[in-house]
Scaffold this active site. Structure first.
Site, mmCIF file in Angstrom:
data_model
loop_
_atom_site.group_PDB
_atom_site.id
_atom_site.type_symbol
_atom_site.label_atom_id
_atom_site.label_comp_id
_atom_site.label_asym_id
_atom_site.label_seq_id
_atom_site.Cartn_x
_atom_site.Cartn_y
_atom_site.Cartn_z
ATOM 1 N N HIS A 58 0.830 -1.202 0.000
ATOM 2 C CA HIS A 58 0.000 0.000 0.000
ATOM 3 C C HIS A 58 0.872 1.263 0.000
ATOM 4 C CE1 HIS A 58 -3.689 -2.141 0.392
ATOM 5 N NE2 HIS A 58 -3.596 -2.442 1.665
ATOM 6 N N LYS B 166 -19.148 -6.505 0.598
ATOM 7 C CA LYS B 166 -20.035 -6.682 -0.554
ATOM 8 C C LYS B 166 -19.274 -6.832 -1.864
ATOM 9 C CE LYS B 166 -24.176 -4.306 1.185
ATOM 10 N NZ LYS B 166 -25.153 -3.215 0.912
#
Length: 346
Positions: free
Chosen positions: A155, A313
Site C-alpha cells: 500500500h 459486498k
C-alpha cells in the site's frame, strides 16, 4: 516482456512461534526509528488515534491492528532501508480497500494454475489471499526471504517505494477504485476492526478525514495519481507498470484477467482459453467463493485478524446507499481536480 515468474511453492503461513518472533523483530524496528518518527507532524484521525506525516502521506506508528503490525510508519521506513527487489518480482499495489484482496487472489491463481487444480484443495478455497501474497511492509521483510517468492503486495505510495523496486525494472500492478466506494468500504472495515471496544466511527467523521486525506496511508487520490503518473511515464516500457480499474474489471473480467496474466508473464494459451481456464479462475476468485473460503478458514491465533473482516459486498456503486448528495458532489469534485489530464475513468 520479462520472463515468467515462478511463484510460491508451499503456502507459507506463520506459526505461533513465528508470529512471536515477528512481533519481537517489529519491536526492534519501532525502537530503531522512534527518533525519526518523534519529530514528524501528527494529526488525530477518524478512529481517535494519531497518524504521522511522512513523505507527504499519513501513517500510524507502532503496532497497528493486532499482531499484523501492518502499514505502520516504521514498517515503511524499514522497507525503504532494507527491502531488495529483484527484476523478476511483481508488486500488487493499491490504496487500502480498492480491490486488493481480489487482485491478490487473481494474480496468485493465474501464476500458480499449473501447481494447483481448481478443486476443493486449491489454497484459495480455504486460505485468505492475504496469506498467499504478503505485504512487503508488514511481512516480507520481517520473515525469512523465502516467504516472498516473487509475488508481493504493498500500500506504499509510489514516491515512497523502496528504491530497489523502482530501479530494478520489476513489474508493478496497480488497482484503482471509485473513491466513494473506497470511503464506504474503509468506514465499514474500521468499524469492524474496533468492534465493541469503542464508539463506532460516524460516517460524517469518516467522510471529513477521507476527504482531507488524513487517514492511514494518506490521501487516496494522491496514491492513485502517483502510480498513474508512473504508468504514463513508463509507456515506453509497457512491461513495468499496469494500471487497472476495479470497475472495469467487474464489467469485463475475462479481458482484464487476460491482460493481468500477460503482464505478469503467465499469458493464457489458446488451449487454456478453449478449456475455459480463464473463466475457472474468475469463478475461483469471485467474491462469493473468496468470502466463503474466509469463513471456512481455521486460524486459531487469537491475536490476528479474522479473514472474514476483509469481505463485505465487493460491488460497484454501494456508496450511493450511504452518502448524501452533497458528500457525493464534494468527492466527485475532488476526483475531477486530482485526476485532471491523467485519463483515469471516473
Amino acid at each position: 516482456m520479462l520472463s515468467p515468474i515462478a511463484f510460491y511453492s508451499p503456502i507459507a503461513i506463520a506459526t505461533e512461534d513465528e508470529e512471536k518472533a515477528r512481533k519481537a523483530k517489529m519491536s526492534i524496528i519501532i525502537e530503531r526509528y522512534k527518533d525519526r518518527v518523534s519529530v514528524l507532524h501528527k494529526h488525530k484521525t477518524w478512529n481517535n488515534t494519531h497518524v504521522y506525516k511522512y513523505e507527504g502521506f499519513w501513517y500510524h506508528r507502532g503496532f497497528w491492528y493486532q499482531s499484523n503490525a501492518s502499514f505502520s510508519i516504521e514498517a515503511v521506513m524499514a522497507s525503504q532501508d532494507g527491502f531488495q527487489a529483484q527484476p523478476t518480482d511483481v508488486f500488487l499495489a493499491s490504496h487500502p480497500k480498492s480491490g486488493t484482496t481480489w487482485l491478490k487472489a487473481l494474480a496468485f491463481a493465474i501464476a500458480n494454475r499449473t501447481k494447483f487444480n481448481f478443486g476443493p484443495n486449491h489454497p484459495l478455497r480455504t486460505i485468505c489471499p492475504h496469506d498467499c501474497v504478503p505485504f512487503i511492509e508488514s511481512e516480507a521483510f520481517l520473515n525469512n526471504p523465502s516467504y516472498a517468492n516473487g509475488l508481493m503486495a504493498t500500500h506504499i505510495p509510489y514516491t515512497s517505494l523502496p528504491k530497489s523496486i523502482i530501479s530494478c525494472g520489476c513489474r508493478i500492478v496497480y488497482i484503482c477504485r471509485d473513491p466513494k466506494d473506497v470511503l464506504i468500504s474503509s468506514w465499514h472495515f474500521m468499524n469492524k476492526l474496533i468492534g465493541n471496544e469503542s464508539t463506532p466511527i460516524k460516517l460524517e467523521d469518516a467522510f471529513e478525514y477521507f476527504s482531507k486525506g488524513i487517514i492511514t496511508n494518506g490521501s487516496f487520490w494522491d496514491n492513485v495519481v502517483g502510480y498513474r503518473k508512473a504508468s504514463l511515464e513508463r509507456r515506453g516500457r509497457p512491461d513495468t507498470v499496469l494500471f487497472l480499474v476495479y470497475e472495469e474489471m467487474k464489467k469485463d473480467p475475462k479481458n482484464e484477467v487476460k491482460k493481468l496474466a500477460k503482464f505478469i508473464g503467465h499469458p493464457f494459451t489458446k488451449e487454456e482459453e478453449a478449456k475455459r481456464v480463464v473463466e475457472e479462475i474468475i469463478e475461483l476468485c469471485s467474491f462469493e467463493k473468496l468470502s466463503n473460503a474466509s469463513t471456512n478458514a481455521n486460524d486459531e491465533r487469537e491475536d490476528t485478524l479474522s479473514n472474514e473482516i476483509f469481505f463485505r459486498k465487493g460491488i460497484v456503486g454501494d456508496s450511493v446507499n450511504h452518502l448524501t448528495p452533497e458528500m457525493i458532489q464534494i468527492l466527485d469534485r475532488i476526483t475531477r481536480q486530482k485526476y485532471e489530464g491523467l485519463d483515469i475513468p471516473i
